[in-house]
Design an enzyme around this catalytic site. Sequence first.
Site, PDB file in Angstrom:
ATOM      1  N   GLY A  26       0.838  -1.203   0.000  1.00 18.83           N
ATOM      2  CA  GLY A  26       0.000   0.000   0.000  1.00 18.83           C
ATOM      3  C   GLY A  26       0.862   1.237   0.000  1.00 18.83           C
ATOM      4  O   GLY A  26       0.807   2.054   0.914  1.00 18.83           O
TER       5      GLY A  26
ATOM      6  N   SER B 109       0.952   3.128  16.627  1.00 21.26           N
ATOM      7  CA  SER B 109      -0.352   3.769  16.427  1.00 21.26           C
ATOM      8  C   SER B 109      -1.536   3.026  17.010  1.00 21.26           C
ATOM      9  O   SER B 109      -2.580   3.629  17.253  1.00 21.26           O
ATOM     10  CB  SER B 109      -0.583   4.010  14.931  1.00 21.26           C
ATOM     11  OG  SER B 109      -0.548   2.792  14.217  1.00 21.26           O
TER      12      SER B 109
END
Length: 325
Positions: A206, A302
Amino acid sequence: MISYDDVADAAERLSGVANRTPVVTSRTLDERLGAKLFLKCESFQRMGAFKFRGAYNAISRLDADQRRRGVLTYSSGNQAQAVALASRLLGTTATVVMPADAPPAKRRATEGYGARVVSYDAATESREDVARALQAKGGQVLIPPFDHPHVIAGQGTAAKELFEEVGALDALLVPCGGGGLLSGSALAARHLSARCRVVGVEPELGDDATRSFKTGTLQTVHNPRTIADGARTPSLGQITFPLVRANVDDMVTVSDDQLLDVLRFVWERMKLVVEPTGALGLAAAWTGKVDVAGKRVGVIVSGGNADLETLPPLLAAPVREPRGT
């Protein structure tokens, strides 16, 4: 465009609501990489990821009529949970457009926070189109996952806290999906540690933001089949793209196998539950994609919403040593 002042304002709004997440260090990790690493563990944030910061900052600014209409978002999981929880805390309702193949644990959590989940087929449908159709019918306020000034400012508070706790850094490594966390973190870095090199990290499958950063033209990717499900976004946004170009020093990618190596290490040796997307920044240091030797390095971890139904078999192989050891 937004500025560090917006990040500081978001921090005031989030004070006493969002968790001030811990910064974790590891002697073993530092010895293996020859650096001093500071992991800002957003896995300990409310709902398990940094997304709560931006969602709450944005939704808390809605007026009474907007809250009456409810909010709408689209997400593979963490934004879904964040909007659901923030909506519940702020007295409004949430509708979430979620891919049918989203991690089951994330869907269960989203519904557990009280949101209505609308599924779509990511192979044949656009989540933005599905959301627009729902919004046209129901009139909800759209809170996008990353391309929103209040969302970006809220996400930047994670890096703000990191710099306040550990001081100036030589580098900051940040996972990148749509660029909200990266944009906000870079704004914080520019103000609080001007010499800090900010690097965004994506999965190889990605790599749209990396290509966008390097070419100066917005690039896209369609439903990449990476284990980093939080970074499957099709592109940077109209707001995040120029912010990344203006404030980020570099972009790199790591493979899914490299992510698995890091996940094995942090689960087994550091005793931290981290999801694949959350390990992107650390993977860049582990693999040598970013040279960290002799440096003080911040790493934004994250999130920790790992899919315990699919990850354990992938983690069965033995961990490989970091590059250069």
